[in-house]
Scaffold this motif. Sequence first.
Motif, short mmCIF file in Angstrom:
data_model
loop_
_atom_site.label_atom_id
_atom_site.label_comp_id
_atom_site.label_asym_id
_atom_site.label_seq_id
_atom_site.Cartn_x
_atom_site.Cartn_y
_atom_site.Cartn_z
N LEU A 138 -39.67 58.70 -93.93
CA LEU A 138 -39.92 60.16 -93.75
C LEU A 138 -40.16 60.92 -95.09
CD1 LEU A 138 -39.80 62.74 -92.23
CD2 LEU A 138 -37.57 62.90 -92.39
N THR A 139 -41.15 61.60 -95.27
CA THR A 139 -41.23 62.40 -96.60
C THR A 139 -41.02 64.04 -96.09
OG1 THR A 139 -43.04 60.88 -97.06
CG2 THR A 139 -42.82 62.98 -98.49
N LEU A 140 -40.10 64.55 -97.06
CA LEU A 140 -40.08 66.09 -96.94
C LEU A 140 -40.54 66.68 -98.20
CD1 LEU A 140 -36.63 66.51 -95.27
CD2 LEU A 140 -38.81 66.71 -94.16
N TYR A 141 -40.93 67.95 -98.15
CA TYR A 141 -41.44 68.76 -99.27
C TYR A 141 -40.69 69.86 -99.62
CZ TYR A 141 -45.74 65.83 -99.33
OH TYR A 141 -46.50 64.89 -99.58
N PRO A 142 -39.39 69.65 -100.37
CA PRO A 142 -38.71 70.88 -100.61
C PRO A 142 -39.27 71.91 -101.68
CG PRO A 142 -37.78 68.80 -101.64
CD PRO A 142 -38.92 68.42 -100.88
N LEU A 143 -40.27 71.29 -102.35
CA LEU A 143 -41.52 72.19 -103.33
C LEU A 143 -42.59 71.47 -103.02
CD1 LEU A 143 -38.84 72.40 -106.22
CD2 LEU A 143 -39.65 74.30 -104.73
N PRO A 144 -43.61 72.23 -103.11
CA PRO A 144 -45.02 71.80 -102.85
C PRO A 144 -45.47 70.62 -103.77
CG PRO A 144 -45.05 74.30 -103.23
CD PRO A 144 -43.74 73.81 -103.62
N LYS A 145 -45.20 70.22 -104.93
CA LYS A 145 -45.54 69.01 -105.68
C LYS A 145 -44.14 68.22 -105.99
CE LYS A 145 -49.81 71.09 -107.38
NZ LYS A 145 -50.69 71.21 -108.55
N VAL A 146 -43.06 68.27 -105.36
CA VAL A 146 -41.88 67.61 -105.25
C VAL A 146 -41.62 66.79 -103.98
CG1 VAL A 146 -39.65 67.40 -106.32
CG2 VAL A 146 -41.40 69.14 -107.36
N LYS A 171 -44.08 77.22 -100.43
CA LYS A 171 -43.91 76.77 -99.18
C LYS A 171 -42.74 75.52 -99.61
CE LYS A 171 -46.58 77.15 -95.60
NZ LYS A 171 -46.20 78.48 -94.85
N SER A 172 -41.54 75.90 -98.92
CA SER A 172 -40.39 74.72 -99.13
C SER A 172 -39.84 74.47 -97.71
CB SER A 172 -39.08 75.40 -99.65
OG SER A 172 -37.93 74.50 -99.82
N LEU A 173 -40.21 73.07 -97.39
CA LEU A 173 -39.84 72.51 -96.01
C LEU A 173 -40.46 73.06 -94.91
CD1 LEU A 173 -35.78 72.14 -96.88
CD2 LEU A 173 -37.62 70.31 -96.98
N GLY A 174 -41.63 73.49 -95.35
CA GLY A 174 -42.60 74.02 -94.24
C GLY A 174 -42.39 75.72 -94.13
N HIS A 188 -30.26 79.30 -100.08
CA HIS A 188 -29.09 78.50 -100.55
C HIS A 188 -29.18 78.34 -102.36
CE1 HIS A 188 -27.63 77.10 -96.71
NE2 HIS A 188 -28.89 76.98 -96.30
N VAL A 189 -28.12 78.30 -103.07
CA VAL A 189 -28.22 78.03 -104.55
C VAL A 189 -28.99 76.73 -104.91
CG1 VAL A 189 -26.99 78.00 -106.52
CG2 VAL A 189 -26.17 79.65 -104.88
N TRP A 190 -28.34 75.76 -103.90
CA TRP A 190 -29.17 74.71 -104.02
C TRP A 190 -30.54 74.35 -104.24
CZ3 TRP A 190 -32.08 71.99 -100.71
CH2 TRP A 190 -32.31 72.58 -99.31
N LEU A 191 -31.52 75.52 -103.60
CA LEU A 191 -32.58 75.44 -103.40
C LEU A 191 -33.17 76.62 -104.50
CD1 LEU A 191 -35.37 74.60 -102.04
CD2 LEU A 191 -34.88 76.68 -100.48
N SER A 192 -32.72 77.78 -104.41
CA SER A 192 -33.05 78.68 -105.33
C SER A 192 -33.15 78.37 -106.89
CB SER A 192 -32.35 79.95 -105.12
OG SER A 192 -30.98 79.98 -105.00
N VAL A 193 -32.12 77.75 -107.29
CA VAL A 193 -32.31 77.26 -108.63
C VAL A 193 -33.41 76.50 -109.14
CG1 VAL A 193 -31.04 76.00 -110.46
CG2 VAL A 193 -29.83 77.82 -109.27
N PRO A 194 -33.59 75.40 -108.11
CA PRO A 194 -34.63 74.42 -108.48
C PRO A 194 -36.04 75.10 -108.05
CG PRO A 194 -33.11 73.12 -107.16
CD PRO A 194 -32.56 74.54 -107.22
N LEU A 195 -35.89 75.95 -107.25
CA LEU A 195 -37.36 76.95 -106.78
C LEU A 195 -37.84 77.67 -108.31
CD1 LEU A 195 -38.47 77.73 -103.93
CD2 LEU A 195 -38.08 79.79 -104.73
N LEU A 196 -36.92 78.25 -108.77
CA LEU A 196 -36.92 79.05 -110.01
C LEU A 196 -37.46 78.32 -111.30
CD1 LEU A 196 -34.70 82.31 -109.88
CD2 LEU A 196 -37.00 82.00 -108.97
N SER A 197 -36.69 76.93 -111.21
CA SER A 197 -36.86 76.21 -112.34
C SER A 197 -38.35 75.38 -112.19
CB SER A 197 -35.60 75.05 -112.24
OG SER A 197 -35.98 74.04 -113.37
N TYR A 198 -38.87 75.34 -111.11
CA TYR A 198 -40.12 74.95 -110.77
C TYR A 198 -41.23 75.62 -111.44
CZ TYR A 198 -43.96 73.16 -107.62
OH TYR A 198 -45.28 72.62 -107.08
#
Length: 267
Positions: A206-214, A104-107, A125-135
């Motif tokens: 406001l808290t957002l969750y771009p990654l489940p534990k971040v 889940k990223s941002l719901g 987006h690359v700004w999300l897919s790189v951190p997602l794989l890095s996670y």
Amino acid sequence: MSKITNPFDIYKLLPQTNCSECALPNCLAFSAAVIKGQKKLTDCPYLTVENRELLANRIIIREEFTRARGEDLDALKNRICFINLSEKAHLLGARMVSGKLAIKSLGKDFFVDAKGNVTSECHTHVWLSVPLLSYIVHSSGMDPTGRWVPFRELKGASPMEPLFVQRGEIPLKKLLDRNSELLEDLLGIFSGKRADNRLFSSDIALTLYPLPKVPILFCYWSPEGDMDSDLSIFFDASAERHLQIESIFSLGVGLVMMFEKIAGKHT
Ligand code: SF4
């Protein structure tokens, strides 16, 4: 000598007088223009010959940097091939769906296959897919601590801090100055959570969750009397146990870029 991909590495060697003789408002803007290939080092008449030589041939302009980010993505995909996604799913706060890791990223669900390909109903987006794989590759699985820290307090962040402020916190503050209800809208769009604003005595939190534990916390203080408004972006202290600092930067600044696009559509 190492290559330069970060405008702040240029900025450090500029006179930092913000004289504007390069036709830009300040030295940081000049650094950003150089990295985009829009200005040359010789456009600053006050850059010393010594520092110009230190920078010469080391700067990778933005298009090359984007390609380098693509290579990062390929390197991460190669590493994903050697990870047992089912075994790691629980640790990441994710689940398996039809043989793919669903994170889940941002719901919204983003699916990662065994080769590291990312798919979603939303645009990836690359700004999300790189951190997602890095996670997936780097996360220790640690749960958030509940202790919020600014970007500058994370490991390795200090050289990137001015750029984080310039590209993340300042543009978001300007957005909220024009439309303070935007954060409330984002709450609904991205399944955010209202945070306890007594924590930093902010007007909106406001808290957002771009990654489940971040999780990322956005706090906004409205202008009051002679006091200007203010905005800060905080990360859970455990963020550095999940991601490298470049990916944390990418998540914070990438989110702000997305908010700007959303605000643009709303006006
Ligand atoms: S001319 Fe040089 S010193 Fe002046 S603002 Fe531009 S980069 Fe900075």
